[in-house]
Design an enzyme around this catalytic site. Structure first.
Site, PDB file in Angstrom:
ATOM      1  N   ASP A 178      73.379  33.747  15.944  1.00 27.01           N
ATOM      2  CA  ASP A 178      72.599  32.505  15.967  1.00 27.01           C
ATOM      3  C   ASP A 178      73.377  31.390  15.252  1.00 27.01           C
ATOM      4  OD1 ASP A 178      70.596  33.880  17.276  1.00 27.01           O
ATOM      5  OD2 ASP A 178      69.361  34.179  15.487  1.00 27.01           O
ATOM      6  N   LYS A 180      61.583  28.583  18.914  1.00 20.63           N
ATOM      7  CA  LYS A 180      61.896  28.838  20.325  1.00 20.63           C
ATOM      8  C   LYS A 180      60.958  29.954  20.767  1.00 20.63           C
ATOM      9  CE  LYS A 180      65.815  30.850  22.818  1.00 20.63           C
ATOM     10  NZ  LYS A 180      67.029  31.591  22.485  1.00 20.63           N
ATOM     11  N   HIS A 221      73.741  40.169  18.007  1.00 18.65           N
ATOM     12  CA  HIS A 221      72.559  40.831  18.572  1.00 18.65           C
ATOM     13  C   HIS A 221      72.367  40.448  20.034  1.00 18.65           C
ATOM     14  CE1 HIS A 221      71.288  36.945  16.905  1.00 18.65           C
ATOM     15  NE2 HIS A 221      70.316  36.937  17.809  1.00 18.65           N
ATOM     16  N   HIS A 272      75.157  37.634  21.011  1.00 18.13           N
ATOM     17  CA  HIS A 272      75.492  36.362  20.356  1.00 18.13           C
ATOM     18  C   HIS A 272      75.127  36.437  18.880  1.00 18.13           C
ATOM     19  CE1 HIS A 272      71.183  36.044  21.030  1.00 18.13           C
ATOM     20  NE2 HIS A 272      71.152  35.155  20.059  1.00 18.13           N
TER      21      HIS A 272
HETATM   22  O1  LIG Z   1      64.075  38.132  21.523  1.00 15.66           O
HETATM   23  C1  LIG Z   1      64.668  38.488  20.503  1.00 15.66           C
HETATM   24  O2  LIG Z   1      64.280  39.436  19.803  1.00 15.66           O
HETATM   25  C2  LIG Z   1      65.915  37.783  20.071  1.00 15.66           C
HETATM   26  C3  LIG Z   1      66.111  36.454  20.737  1.00 15.66           C
HETATM   27  C4  LIG Z   1      67.345  35.788  20.272  1.00 15.66           C
HETATM   28  O3  LIG Z   1      68.295  36.414  19.863  1.00 15.66           O
HETATM   29  C5  LIG Z   1      67.446  34.320  20.269  1.00 15.66           C
HETATM   30  O4  LIG Z   1      66.552  33.652  20.806  1.00 15.66           O
HETATM   31  O5  LIG Z   1      68.420  33.798  19.689  1.00 15.66           O
HETATM   32 FE   LIG Z   2      69.540  35.181  18.642  1.00 20.17          FE
END
Ligand SMILES: O=C(O)CCC(=O)C(=O)O
Ligand SMILES: [Fe+2]
Length: 170
Positions: free
Chosen positions: A58, A37, A112, A56
């Site tokens: 992951d 992503k 996070h 959230h």
């Molecule tokens: O941008 C970030 O450091 C974390 C992004 C994130 O938590 C995610 O895409 O699930």
């Molecule tokens: Fe994340």
């Protein structure tokens, strides 16, 4: 990438007292899916009022993330948000929901979120290591006994994802 992934799964398996291939196998073995992503967080005039992504965990088993040099990732630990320091060339590794489930809660998926910067654009490239959609993921039997009953229902990864994304209780 393959070596890094194998090492992570192995270290985590050993940490649970399991045979070293166990967590990777339980996550789909060679069928583990790599979902890249790309996050793009443009500058924000009021960073105090906005977040990049809300808090959230992951969905993945493990997430391997490459950030650019603009800090913004925060992890929740000891009841507060802690900034993840930017370290050049370092990878950021998250434990995701599937490892929490497989370990029956011995490993916790990291909560996070991200903040935004007033002047600079932040970017990050997470790769989510996910079980194949039809694979049933549940606590590993070797970790269960009378004192450690299962804390999670075994579920196809696609059903877990569907419930989480649609905010349906698991
Ligand atoms: O941008 C970030 O450091 C974390 C992004 C994130 O938590 C995610 O895409 O699930
Ligand atoms: Fe994340």
């Amino acid at each position: 990438m393959r070596e890094v992934v194998d090492k992570l799964f192995q270290g985590l398996s050993i940490g649970l007292g399991l045979e070293r291939h166990r967590l990777k196998e339980a996550s789909g073995g060679e069928e583990v899916e790599y979902m890249l992503k790309i996050n793009y967080y443009p500058p924000c005039p009021r960073p105090d009022l906005a977040l990049g992504v809300v808090a959230h965990t992951d969905l993945s088993a493990i997430t391997i993330l490459v950030p650019n040099e603009v800090p913004g990732l925060q992890v929740f630990k000891d009841d507060r948000w802690i900034d993840a320091k930017y370290i050049p060339n370092a990878l950021i590794i998250h434990i995701g929901d599937q490892i929490e489930i497989l370990s029956n809660g011995k490993y916790k998926a990291v909560l996070h979120r991200t903040t935004v910067d007033k002047e600079r654009t932040r970017m990050s490239w997470p790769v989510f290591l996910e079980p194949p959609s039809e694979l049933v993921v549940g606590p590993i039997a070797d970790l269960l006994d009378e004192e450690n009953p299962p804390k999670y229902k075994p579920k196809k990864f696609k059903d877990y994802s569907f419930c989480k994304l649609n905010k349906i209780p698991q």
